[in-house]
Design an enzyme around this catalytic site. Structure first.
Site, PDB file in Angstrom:
ATOM      1  N   GLU A  55       0.825  -1.208   0.000  1.00  0.00           N
ATOM      2  CA  GLU A  55       0.000   0.000   0.000  1.00  0.00           C
ATOM      3  C   GLU A  55       0.863   1.263   0.000  1.00  0.00           C
ATOM      4  O   GLU A  55       0.575   2.233  -0.704  1.00  0.00           O
ATOM      5  CB  GLU A  55      -0.931   0.003   1.216  1.00  0.00           C
ATOM      6  CG  GLU A  55      -1.903  -1.168   1.258  1.00  0.00           C
ATOM      7  CD  GLU A  55      -1.372  -2.371   2.028  1.00  0.00           C
ATOM      8  OE1 GLU A  55      -2.185  -3.088   2.623  1.00  0.00           O
ATOM      9  OE2 GLU A  55      -0.135  -2.574   2.040  1.00  0.00           O
ATOM     10  N   CYS A  80      -2.630  -3.706   7.011  1.00  0.00           N
ATOM     11  CA  CYS A  80      -2.303  -3.872   8.433  1.00  0.00           C
ATOM     12  C   CYS A  80      -2.812  -2.681   9.241  1.00  0.00           C
ATOM     13  O   CYS A  80      -2.976  -1.571   8.726  1.00  0.00           O
ATOM     14  CB  CYS A  80      -0.796  -4.052   8.631  1.00  0.00           C
ATOM     15  SG  CYS A  80       0.196  -2.640   8.135  1.00  0.00           S
ATOM     16  N   GLU A 273      15.330 -31.563   3.948  1.00  0.00           N
ATOM     17  CA  GLU A 273      16.227 -32.276   3.039  1.00  0.00           C
ATOM     18  C   GLU A 273      17.020 -33.352   3.775  1.00  0.00           C
ATOM     19  O   GLU A 273      18.095 -33.747   3.337  1.00  0.00           O
ATOM     20  CB  GLU A 273      17.191 -31.293   2.370  1.00  0.00           C
ATOM     21  CG  GLU A 273      16.525 -30.326   1.418  1.00  0.00           C
ATOM     22  CD  GLU A 273      17.509 -29.681   0.465  1.00  0.00           C
ATOM     23  OE1 GLU A 273      18.597 -30.247   0.255  1.00  0.00           O
ATOM     24  OE2 GLU A 273      17.202 -28.604  -0.063  1.00  0.00           O
ATOM     25  N   LEU A 279      13.025 -37.696   6.812  1.00  0.00           N
ATOM     26  CA  LEU A 279      11.918 -37.489   5.883  1.00  0.00           C
ATOM     27  C   LEU A 279      10.731 -38.394   6.211  1.00  0.00           C
ATOM     28  O   LEU A 279       9.573 -37.946   6.201  1.00  0.00           O
ATOM     29  CB  LEU A 279      12.393 -37.755   4.455  1.00  0.00           C
ATOM     30  CG  LEU A 279      13.286 -36.676   3.846  1.00  0.00           C
ATOM     31  CD1 LEU A 279      14.038 -37.224   2.642  1.00  0.00           C
ATOM     32  CD2 LEU A 279      12.451 -35.457   3.438  1.00  0.00           C
TER      33      LEU A 279
END
Length: 340
Positions: A55, A80, A273, A279
């Site tokens: 903005e 905001c 990773e 994982l």
């Protein structure tokens, strides 16, 4: 909704996406100011965290400030209403006399969430909410997920042989098997540069001494390394152990780790990773939003070492890139994998 509202908001969304590399941990936001005759008299986006919001930049781009008092601002996320690193954008629009504001989506961040819209309406501004809302939410899936679920948006990544191995058995002094090509490695660093942090386990750090950076994508953001090291095995000389590296030596279960990374370090997006154990712990917990799996045409056979993780899901998109198959998985309803 006015007939032209969607067209102007689409332009604002295009501008918002230009902040993909440097806006985080703030959201990507774009804005357009339109005069009564339909002319676009100002455009802007949030270029970098800590700098002017969309903005502010858009208002500053208007060459005739007097036109603001008869114009409409289109903005992809709620302005905001609080003082942070910059003044509140809702107050700026009120002070400049903008009579109408069109907002794509409300901001889930607790310090904003509905307050910016309320501030504008209390000042007599005509506020329309919900124009291309889903498009705005999908663009900011990482930000929305983090502040709604109080944990980072989490992406899993690995590369494997066609028969499902992460590596070959190594002779002393040998490097890890090279599965990715220079092109697919560069694309992977693009993804790294759009994440707040990269996580690896101590086993991966000890075996491969990775840098956990985005050096192949210059100009992008610099992700913060996160190392899981319950047994405190990683030496400070490791290449990923630079200023800002987070070393987690306590409980590293995803259900406890992710909220802590969000609450204590402000991490809103995380690329995992680690090796198979790390994982698979994320896959089994269900605490992941997307995954990128690269498969080479090579078969390791009897030389194969370290079986790849198992993911019981169907790829959302599969691409062939430089002789490699890239499968993209998504289980977050906000995620458009084209934005991954």
């Amino acid at each position: 909704m006015r007939l032209s509202d969607e067209a102007y908001m689409r332009r604002a969304l295009q501008l918002a996406a230009l902040g993909r590399f440097h806006a985080s941990p703030n959201p990507m936001v774009g804005a357009v100011i339109v005069a009564p005759d339909g002319r676009v008299i100002g455009e802007g986006w949030h270029r970098q965290c800590g700098c002017g919001h969309a903005e502010v930049n858009t208002v500053a781009s208007v060459t005739d400030p007097a036109l603001l008092r008869t114009s409409t601002m289109y903005v992809t996320l709620e302005p905001c209403s609080h003082w942070g690193r910059t003044p509140p954008c809702a107050r700026l629009l009120i002070d400049k006399g903008v009579p109408r504001v069109v907002v794509a989506a409300r901001d889930p961040f607790p310090a904003v969430s509905g307050r910016g819209i309320a501030m504008l309406r209390e000042a007599g501004v005509d506020v329309t909410v919900g124009v291309l809302e889903q498009e705005s939410l999908r663009l900011n899936a990482r930000f929305i997920t983090a502040h709604t679920l109080k944990r980072p948006f989490t992406i899993l990544k690995w590369a494997q042989s066609r028969d499902g191995f992460l590596d070959r058995r190594r002779q002393d002094g040998c490097d890890a098997a090279r599965i990715s090509t220079p092109l697919t490695s560069t694309l992977m660093h693009n993804l790294r540069s759009r994440c707040d942090a990269i996580l690896a386990g101590s086993g991966t750090v000890l075996a491969d001494d990775p840098r956990l950076d985005a050096r192949l994508w210059p100009g992008g953001a610099v992700p913060r390394p996160v190392v899981l090291d319950r047994r405190r095995r990683v030496d400070t000389a490791a290449r990923c152990m630079r200023e800002g590296t987070i070393v987690e030596s306590g409980c590293t279960a995803p259900g406890e780790l992710l909220p802590r990374l969000y609450a204590e370090y402000g991490i809103t997006s995380l690329l995992v990773e680690g090796g198979t154990t790390v994982l698979q712990s994320f896959i089994d917990s269900g605490l992941w939003d997307a995954a990128r799996v690269e498969t080479s045409p090579e078969i390791f056979g009897e030389l194969g070492a370290v079986s790849a993780p198992r993911i019981a899901a169907t790829p959302s998109i599969t691409r062939q890139i430089d002789g490699r198959r890239i499968d993209f998985y998504a289980q977050n309803p906000l995620l458009d994998v084209k934005n991954l």
